[in-house]
Scaffold this motif. Sequence first.
Motif, PDB file in Angstrom:
ATOM      1  N   CYS A 177       0.850  -1.185   0.000  1.00 15.29           N
ATOM      2  CA  CYS A 177       0.000   0.000   0.000  1.00 15.29           C
ATOM      3  C   CYS A 177       0.889   1.240   0.000  1.00 15.29           C
ATOM      4  O   CYS A 177       2.120   1.139   0.006  1.00 15.29           O
ATOM      5  N   ASP A 178       0.292   2.394   0.032  1.00 16.75           N
ATOM      6  CA  ASP A 178       1.040   3.647  -0.059  1.00 16.75           C
ATOM      7  C   ASP A 178       1.379   4.250   1.303  1.00 16.75           C
ATOM      8  O   ASP A 178       1.982   5.329   1.360  1.00 16.75           O
ATOM      9  N   ARG A 179       1.025   3.602   2.386  1.00 16.02           N
ATOM     10  CA  ARG A 179       1.318   4.138   3.703  1.00 16.02           C
ATOM     11  C   ARG A 179       2.778   3.888   4.072  1.00 16.02           C
ATOM     12  O   ARG A 179       3.430   2.983   3.524  1.00 16.02           O
ATOM     13  N   PRO A 180       3.346   4.661   5.018  1.00 16.63           N
ATOM     14  CA  PRO A 180       4.744   4.453   5.427  1.00 16.63           C
ATOM     15  C   PRO A 180       4.949   3.043   5.983  1.00 16.63           C
ATOM     16  O   PRO A 180       4.187   2.578   6.844  1.00 16.63           O
ATOM     17  N   GLY A 181       5.982   2.380   5.502  1.00 13.73           N
ATOM     18  CA  GLY A 181       6.228   0.992   5.887  1.00 13.73           C
ATOM     19  C   GLY A 181       7.008   0.858   7.169  1.00 13.73           C
ATOM     20  O   GLY A 181       8.118   0.292   7.179  1.00 13.73           O
ATOM     21  N   THR A 182       6.468   1.344   8.271  1.00 11.64           N
ATOM     22  CA  THR A 182       7.113   1.182   9.565  1.00 11.64           C
ATOM     23  C   THR A 182       6.963  -0.260  10.038  1.00 11.64           C
ATOM     24  O   THR A 182       6.214  -1.056   9.472  1.00 11.64           O
ATOM     25  N   LEU A 183       7.662  -0.574  11.118  1.00 11.16           N
ATOM     26  CA  LEU A 183       7.610  -1.938  11.643  1.00 11.16           C
ATOM     27  C   LEU A 183       6.206  -2.277  12.139  1.00 11.16           C
ATOM     28  O   LEU A 183       5.696  -3.379  11.905  1.00 11.16           O
ATOM     29  N   GLU A 184       5.555  -1.345  12.808  1.00  8.82           N
ATOM     30  CA  GLU A 184       4.200  -1.579  13.290  1.00  8.82           C
ATOM     31  C   GLU A 184       3.227  -1.781  12.140  1.00  8.82           C
ATOM     32  O   GLU A 184       2.350  -2.660  12.187  1.00  8.82           O
ATOM     33  N   HIS A 185       3.389  -1.000  11.078  1.00  9.42           N
ATOM     34  CA  HIS A 185       2.499  -1.127   9.925  1.00  9.42           C
ATOM     35  C   HIS A 185       2.693  -2.475   9.225  1.00  9.42           C
ATOM     36  O   HIS A 185       1.714  -3.142   8.867  1.00  9.42           O
ATOM     37  N   VAL A 186       3.935  -2.890   9.054  1.00  8.95           N
ATOM     38  CA  VAL A 186       4.199  -4.135   8.337  1.00  8.95           C
ATOM     39  C   VAL A 186       3.713  -5.337   9.132  1.00  8.95           C
ATOM     40  O   VAL A 186       3.204  -6.317   8.570  1.00  8.95           O
ATOM     41  N   LEU A 187       3.828  -5.291  10.452  1.00  6.93           N
ATOM     42  CA  LEU A 187       3.500  -6.459  11.268  1.00  6.93           C
ATOM     43  C   LEU A 187       2.019  -6.584  11.591  1.00  6.93           C
ATOM     44  O   LEU A 187       1.531  -7.703  11.784  1.00  6.93           O
ATOM     45  N   SER A 188       1.286  -5.467  11.652  1.00  8.36           N
ATOM     46  CA  SER A 188      -0.073  -5.611  12.181  1.00  8.36           C
ATOM     47  C   SER A 188      -1.134  -4.726  11.552  1.00  8.36           C
ATOM     48  O   SER A 188      -2.327  -4.999  11.747  1.00  8.36           O
ATOM     49  N   SER A 189      -0.787  -3.673  10.831  1.00  8.67           N
ATOM     50  CA  SER A 189      -1.822  -2.716  10.430  1.00  8.67           C
ATOM     51  C   SER A 189      -1.905  -2.466   8.935  1.00  8.67           C
ATOM     52  O   SER A 189      -2.523  -1.491   8.524  1.00  8.67           O
ATOM     53  N   CYS A 190      -1.327  -3.289   8.107  1.00  7.85           N
ATOM     54  CA  CYS A 190      -1.445  -3.118   6.659  1.00  7.85           C
ATOM     55  C   CYS A 190      -2.795  -3.679   6.204  1.00  7.85           C
ATOM     56  O   CYS A 190      -3.065  -4.879   6.361  1.00  7.85           O
ATOM     57  N   SER A 191      -3.659  -2.832   5.636  1.00  6.43           N
ATOM     58  CA  SER A 191      -5.000  -3.270   5.238  1.00  6.43           C
ATOM     59  C   SER A 191      -4.948  -4.275   4.094  1.00  6.43           C
ATOM     60  O   SER A 191      -5.739  -5.225   4.055  1.00  6.43           O
ATOM     61  N   THR A 192      -4.022  -4.117   3.174  1.00  3.41           N
ATOM     62  CA  THR A 192      -3.907  -5.052   2.054  1.00  3.41           C
ATOM     63  C   THR A 192      -3.491  -6.429   2.531  1.00  3.41           C
ATOM     64  O   THR A 192      -4.048  -7.456   2.105  1.00  3.41           O
ATOM     65  N   ALA A 193      -2.520  -6.489   3.408  1.00  2.00           N
ATOM     66  CA  ALA A 193      -2.089  -7.774   3.943  1.00  2.00           C
ATOM     67  C   ALA A 193      -3.197  -8.423   4.761  1.00  2.00           C
ATOM     68  O   ALA A 193      -3.359  -9.650   4.746  1.00  2.00           O
ATOM     69  N   LEU A 194      -3.987  -7.615   5.456  1.00  2.00           N
ATOM     70  CA  LEU A 194      -5.090  -8.156   6.233  1.00  2.00           C
ATOM     71  C   LEU A 194      -6.171  -8.738   5.324  1.00  2.00           C
ATOM     72  O   LEU A 194      -6.738  -9.804   5.602  1.00  2.00           O
ATOM     73  N   THR A 195      -6.451  -8.069   4.213  1.00  2.00           N
ATOM     74  CA  THR A 195      -7.463  -8.557   3.276  1.00  2.00           C
ATOM     75  C   THR A 195      -7.021  -9.844   2.591  1.00  2.00           C
ATOM     76  O   THR A 195      -7.825 -10.767   2.390  1.00  2.00           O
TER      77      THR A 195
END
Length: 441
Positions: free
Chosen positions: A370-388
């Motif tokens: 996705c286009d959001r900043p790829g921080t560690l928290e985002h990559v591990l738990s909050s990426c909407s594309t990975a969740l879908t």
Amino acid sequence: MGMNLLINAALRETRGPKTDSGIYLPSSRGFMDDLTLTTTTHVQARWMLTALTDVASWARMKFKAAKSRSLIIKNGKTTDRFILRVQNEDIPSITKSPIKCLGKWFDASLQDGDNVKKLETQVEDGLKKIDKSNLPGKFKAWLYQHALLPRLIWPMMLYEIPSSKIEALERITSRHLRKWLGIPPSFSGVGLYGKSNQLQLPFSSLVEEFKTAKTRLVLTLRDSPDEQIREAGIVTRTGRKWSASETVNQAESSLKLKDIVGITAVGRQGIGATKTPLWNQADQKERRAMIQSEVRGAEESARQARAVEMGAQGAWTSWNTIDRKLTWEDIWKYEPLRLSFPIRSVHDLLPSPANLHRWGLKTDPACDLCDRPGTLEHVLSSCSTALTQGRYRWRHDNVLREVADWLEGERKKERRSNPKLCQINFVKQGETAKTQLPHQP
């Protein structure tokens, strides 16, 4: 008994030198089978050696002159102009033959500059020997903690070493520990030596051990049962950056203030749930331990302050999770990558897109999905594309499939041996598990 006769024979000849505090030191001191003579002039030393020769010859005892040393100071410098003799044998001068006594080297310079260099060489050679061994990294870290570090505490306490020199040595040891643990060179010492971190490692800080050892030396000299040592005014020098005596005074003031404040409850603790020793009720041994603990606590507070200042590696200070302490028993069970992963994840050192961009290895810090900043928290738990796409539960679902297959196999075995048991049907993902309980009689 024989040593007491020798000491008394030498004491009758002259008294010892006078210190700056106005106390006369004893001219003769014995420790086990060693004897130390201290006089104001070399003539007085000859008188004492003559008396010792007479008494020892009468008792059929013999001094080992080759293992003894003479130190004569004239105009602030050591000299070998005057030769001292005992039992018709010359005593070697310390200017030509340095000697080691109680773990400390004495040479003609009467300073610890050469001894500090020897300590630096000991640290570097010890780390090189450990590094060149064919052992895994965690075993090398264990050798440093339990073999090399204990050998450094005693010389650090005896020699006059500035604290800045110890900090430089700690940077060297930290670099080797990071290499052996498989973590990046940017990993801070706060994560290595912190005792209140989110993830605690079983390593001791060289600076903390140095300050604790110097504090122990100050207390030993100041509270000595020997009045001549206690009142001699011995100063423990540690450089201009840190003072051991001032640290002891601050620790005592802090402990006395805690007595005034009293024991406070933390959280939902009841009255008397925590037993804390009080300064005014502790004996000398307990007070010494309390001061050393206070010095260690001050070092830990300084590390926590540095952790709060760090943006990425100190992010764990705002977490509301339970602390985890890695013991050596846990480390023995871990593979190298499994050991380095929790350390790097807690301190945000994993190769996330944001970290790769910060390290100059990637041009875009955005997430690959996705286009959001790829921080560690985002990559591990909050990426909407990975969740879908089910990326977060993929490993969890695979584990459940393995567990379901194993249970299904065990159910079939039990069903063949006892068909009256209940039937449990496990189905694929998306279906409902049906359970039939056995009928009660």
